[in-house]
Enzyme design. Structure first.
Site, PDB file in Angstrom:
ATOM      1  N   TYR A  22      -0.447  63.339 -35.470  1.00  0.00           N
ATOM      2  CA  TYR A  22       0.324  62.099 -35.236  1.00  0.00           C
ATOM      3  C   TYR A  22       0.730  62.009 -33.764  1.00  0.00           C
ATOM      4  CZ  TYR A  22       4.525  59.081 -35.509  1.00  0.00           C
ATOM      5  OH  TYR A  22       5.480  58.111 -35.321  1.00  0.00           O
ATOM      6  N   LYS A  72      -0.332  59.376 -30.751  1.00  0.00           N
ATOM      7  CA  LYS A  72       0.623  58.572 -29.973  1.00  0.00           C
ATOM      8  C   LYS A  72       0.395  58.774 -28.461  1.00  0.00           C
ATOM      9  CE  LYS A  72       2.912  56.515 -33.292  1.00  0.00           C
ATOM     10  NZ  LYS A  72       2.702  55.087 -33.556  1.00  0.00           N
ATOM     11  N   ASP A 102       0.567  43.302 -43.803  1.00  0.00           N
ATOM     12  CA  ASP A 102       0.483  44.714 -44.197  1.00  0.00           C
ATOM     13  C   ASP A 102      -0.649  44.839 -45.214  1.00  0.00           C
ATOM     14  OD1 ASP A 102       1.125  47.450 -45.059  1.00  0.00           O
ATOM     15  OD2 ASP A 102       3.113  47.116 -44.223  1.00  0.00           O
ATOM     16  N   ASP A 133      -5.600  44.357 -43.447  1.00  0.00           N
ATOM     17  CA  ASP A 133      -5.903  45.755 -43.135  1.00  0.00           C
ATOM     18  C   ASP A 133      -6.260  45.810 -41.647  1.00  0.00           C
ATOM     19  OD1 ASP A 133      -7.007  48.244 -42.735  1.00  0.00           O
ATOM     20  OD2 ASP A 133      -8.103  48.266 -44.630  1.00  0.00           O
ATOM     21  N   GLY A 158       1.528  46.297 -40.300  1.00  0.00           N
ATOM     22  CA  GLY A 158       2.356  47.330 -40.948  1.00  0.00           C
ATOM     23  C   GLY A 158       3.800  46.867 -41.099  1.00  0.00           C
ATOM     24  N   GLY A 184       6.812  48.424 -43.763  1.00  0.00           N
ATOM     25  CA  GLY A 184       7.265  49.813 -43.750  1.00  0.00           C
ATOM     26  C   GLY A 184       8.726  49.877 -43.319  1.00  0.00           C
ATOM     27  N   GLN A 185       9.187  51.077 -42.960  1.00  0.00           N
ATOM     28  CA  GLN A 185      10.611  51.263 -42.635  1.00  0.00           C
ATOM     29  C   GLN A 185      11.037  50.420 -41.430  1.00  0.00           C
ATOM     30  OE1 GLN A 185      11.899  55.042 -41.082  1.00  0.00           O
ATOM     31  NE2 GLN A 185      14.039  54.602 -41.492  1.00  0.00           N
ATOM     32  N   LEU A 186      10.283  50.502 -40.339  1.00  0.00           N
ATOM     33  CA  LEU A 186      10.647  49.747 -39.134  1.00  0.00           C
ATOM     34  C   LEU A 186      10.391  48.250 -39.329  1.00  0.00           C
ATOM     35  CD1 LEU A 186      11.414  49.469 -36.142  1.00  0.00           C
ATOM     36  CD2 LEU A 186       9.074  50.143 -35.543  1.00  0.00           C
TER      37      LEU A 186
HETATM   38  P1  NAD Z   1       5.994  53.362 -42.434  1.00  0.00           P
HETATM   39  O1  NAD Z   1       5.095  54.427 -42.903  1.00  0.00           O
HETATM   40  O2  NAD Z   1       7.275  53.119 -43.138  1.00  0.00           O
HETATM   41  O3  NAD Z   1       5.209  51.970 -42.378  1.00  0.00           O
HETATM   42  C1  NAD Z   1       3.896  51.887 -41.889  1.00  0.00           C
HETATM   43  C2  NAD Z   1       3.268  50.659 -42.528  1.00  0.00           C
HETATM   44  O4  NAD Z   1       1.914  50.581 -42.076  1.00  0.00           O
HETATM   45  C3  NAD Z   1       3.225  50.736 -44.069  1.00  0.00           C
HETATM   46  O5  NAD Z   1       3.859  49.596 -44.627  1.00  0.00           O
HETATM   47  C4  NAD Z   1       1.743  50.758 -44.381  1.00  0.00           C
HETATM   48  O6  NAD Z   1       1.396  50.043 -45.567  1.00  0.00           O
HETATM   49  C5  NAD Z   1       1.151  50.103 -43.145  1.00  0.00           C
HETATM   50  N1  NAD Z   1      -0.250  50.432 -42.956  1.00  0.00           N
HETATM   51  C6  NAD Z   1      -0.867  51.625 -43.100  1.00  0.00           C
HETATM   52  N2  NAD Z   1      -2.181  51.489 -42.882  1.00  0.00           N
HETATM   53  C7  NAD Z   1      -2.400  50.201 -42.574  1.00  0.00           C
HETATM   54  C8  NAD Z   1      -3.546  49.443 -42.256  1.00  0.00           C
HETATM   55  N3  NAD Z   1      -4.771  49.995 -42.223  1.00  0.00           N
HETATM   56  N4  NAD Z   1      -3.417  48.132 -41.991  1.00  0.00           N
HETATM   57  C9  NAD Z   1      -2.194  47.539 -42.048  1.00  0.00           C
HETATM   58  N5  NAD Z   1      -1.074  48.190 -42.371  1.00  0.00           N
HETATM   59  C10 NAD Z   1      -1.180  49.512 -42.629  1.00  0.00           C
HETATM   60  O7  NAD Z   1       6.269  53.631 -40.898  1.00  0.00           O
HETATM   61  P2  NAD Z   1       7.476  53.081 -39.989  1.00  0.00           P
HETATM   62  O8  NAD Z   1       8.533  54.096 -40.019  1.00  0.00           O
HETATM   63  O9  NAD Z   1       7.767  51.694 -40.339  1.00  0.00           O
HETATM   64  O10 NAD Z   1       6.794  53.168 -38.565  1.00  0.00           O
HETATM   65  C11 NAD Z   1       6.275  52.023 -37.917  1.00  0.00           C
HETATM   66  C12 NAD Z   1       5.759  52.461 -36.567  1.00  0.00           C
HETATM   67  O11 NAD Z   1       6.831  53.032 -35.816  1.00  0.00           O
HETATM   68  C13 NAD Z   1       4.665  53.523 -36.649  1.00  0.00           C
HETATM   69  O12 NAD Z   1       3.701  53.277 -35.658  1.00  0.00           O
HETATM   70  C14 NAD Z   1       5.399  54.800 -36.344  1.00  0.00           C
HETATM   71  O13 NAD Z   1       4.584  55.753 -35.750  1.00  0.00           O
HETATM   72  C15 NAD Z   1       6.467  54.331 -35.379  1.00  0.00           C
HETATM   73  N6  NAD Z   1       7.627  55.220 -35.355  1.00  0.00           N
HETATM   74  C16 NAD Z   1       8.433  55.332 -36.458  1.00  0.00           C
HETATM   75  C17 NAD Z   1       9.492  56.219 -36.435  1.00  0.00           C
HETATM   76  C18 NAD Z   1      10.402  56.383 -37.621  1.00  0.00           C
HETATM   77  O14 NAD Z   1      11.286  57.252 -37.589  1.00  0.00           O
HETATM   78  N7  NAD Z   1      10.264  55.585 -38.666  1.00  0.00           N
HETATM   79  C19 NAD Z   1       9.737  56.994 -35.285  1.00  0.00           C
HETATM   80  C20 NAD Z   1       8.862  56.884 -34.199  1.00  0.00           C
HETATM   81  C21 NAD Z   1       7.830  55.972 -34.239  1.00  0.00           C
HETATM   82  N1  SER Z   2      10.196  59.733 -37.381  1.00  0.00           N
HETATM   83  C1  SER Z   2       8.827  60.024 -37.060  1.00  0.00           C
HETATM   84  C2  SER Z   2       8.303  61.139 -37.860  1.00  0.00           C
HETATM   85  O1  SER Z   2       9.099  61.953 -38.289  1.00  0.00           O
HETATM   86  C3  SER Z   2       8.738  60.367 -35.592  1.00  0.00           C
HETATM   87  O2  SER Z   2       7.820  59.523 -35.025  1.00  0.00           O
HETATM   88  O3  SER Z   2       7.123  61.218 -38.032  1.00  0.00           O
END
Ligand code: NAD
Ligand code: SER
Length: 320
Positions: free
Chosen positions: A141, A145, A36, A51, A10, A13-15
């Site tokens: 969600y 977690k 990804d 995937d 993944g 994505g944002q992180l």
């Molecule tokens: P995001 O939705 O921006 O990115 C998630 C990525 O996972 C996407 O690029 C998507 O294409 C990929 N993905 C989805 N299904 C997939 C699969 N089957 N195989 C491979 N890749 C796949 O999310 P994010 O914000 O980057 O979050 C990353 C992690 O951090 C997540 O586990 C999320 O729960 C956790 N998190 C994020 C936040 C936040 O505020 N962004 C807060 C708490 C926890």
């Molecule tokens: N930023 C995330 C959400 O809003 C928290 O894990 O889902």
């Protein structure tokens, strides 16, 4: 063999967009394999389509690339998750199980699992919530977690794996857009401000939530993963950044752009926000591996506006 060799799921994505670059800076381009569902250009490391629901494909990449650490970011977040609960449960759990099993079978040294403030439920809607407060999530969600944290503990105890978890607050970054969370408004508002558009908040003006600037989130992640194993006594560390409401964030932006305006039209995400803590007690992270954030609301606001303005100017120059 040179270590670590890191696989990120993944990654785009944002992180992942920010974390991939940070891991490359720290360990070098050859040390990182970013994967990804779809390939994204612009990274100096190897990028692969993977995937994470496909355990055989995951196992093959881990073996072929001689991976020693996995950062498992693939997931469906809170707001999107409520639109498709069963698919979210299935994806979030099956991908993590695949990572845990592949890690066990290939003697992977460390796994990073990003947990969330969503592990808490409405009984934790208060200030300074401890990491060991009751976990009563009301989103699928959040349930996924909590389950992930339990499975991390199980694999650590039963198979001597080293799975480490942070509970991120809402992440705020300029590098890419967020992917379907309840805290996404706090990124979107900056884009509207920079583009001269009015902002409509889907949360009420006074709904405070814990948030974290991406640089601090990256720093916490690297610190946690670099800490000696003996120092890690908690699975599921709280990390507190900055708690604020949409109105407080608007006011911080208005200090730079006084004409910027917002309206408030709460939707289904209001109930999700009201099921999460206002702020977190993160003393375990401070004591066990030295966590300390650098960004407050004013500093984060200034940096977000500066970086987005730079991006906008660069993109205008490219299209001129
Ligand atoms: P995001 O939705 O921006 O990115 C998630 C990525 O996972 C996407 O690029 C998507 O294409 C990929 N993905 C989805 N299904 C997939 C699969 N089957 N195989 C491979 N890749 C796949 O999310 P994010 O914000 O980057 O979050 C990353 C992690 O951090 C997540 O586990 C999320 O729960 C956790 N998190 C994020 C936040 C936040 O505020 N962004 C807060 C708490 C926890
Ligand atoms: N930023 C995330 C959400 O809003 C928290 O894990 O889902």
């Amino acid at each position: 063999m040179k270590e670590p060799k890191i696989l990120i799921t993944g990654a785009f994505g944002q992180l992942g967009t920010a974390l991939t670059d940070a891991l490359i800076s720290k360990y070098g381009s050859d040390a990182v394999v970013a994967t990804d569902l779809h390939i994204r250009e612009g990274f100096s490391c190897k990028t692969l389509k993977l995937d994470a629901t496909d355990i055989q494909a995951l196992d093959e990449v881990v073996r072929q690339q001689k991976i020693t650490q996995i950062y498992h970011l693939a997931a469906i977040l809170s707001a999107k998750g409520e639109e498709k609960p069963l698919q979210t449960w299935d994806l979030n759990n099956s991908t993590f199980f695949n990572v845990l099993e592949v890690a066990r079978l290939n003697a992977i040294k460390k796994v990073f699992f990003p947990s969330s403030i969503a592990v808490f439920g409405p009984d934790a809607r208060k200030e300074y919530v401890s990491h060991d407060f009751a976990l009563h999530p009301t989103t699928v969600y959040g349930i996924s977690k909590v389950a992930g944290e339990h499975w991390a503990r199980y694999y650590n105890a039963k198979y001597d794996l080293d799975v480490r978890c942070l509970r991120y607050p809402g992440l705020i970054s300029y590098q890419s857009f967020p992917g379907g969370g309840t805290t996404d408004y706090a990124v979107d508002i900056f884009h509207k401000a920079i583009n001269g558009e009015n902002f409509v908040s889907y949360l009420q003006e006074d709904t405070q939530l814990p948030m974290l600037y991406m640089d601090d989130a990256i720093e916490a992640t690297l610190q946690l993963m670099e800490a000696p194993k003996e120092a890690i006594k908690t699975v599921g560390y709280n990390i507190q950044g900055i708690s604020f409401s949409p109105k407080e964030l608007l006011e911080a932006i208005q200090k730079h752009i006084p004409e910027f305006k917002a309206a408030y039209k709460p939707d289904h995400r209001q109930a999700i926000a009201e099921s999460w803590p206002i702020s977190l007690d993160d003393r375990a992270a401070q004591a066990e591996w030295g966590w300390k954030p650098k960004y407050d609301l004013a500093k984060m606001t200034q940096e977000m506006l500066k970086q987005l303005e730079l991006k906008k100017n660069n993109s205008q120059k490219q299209h001129a």
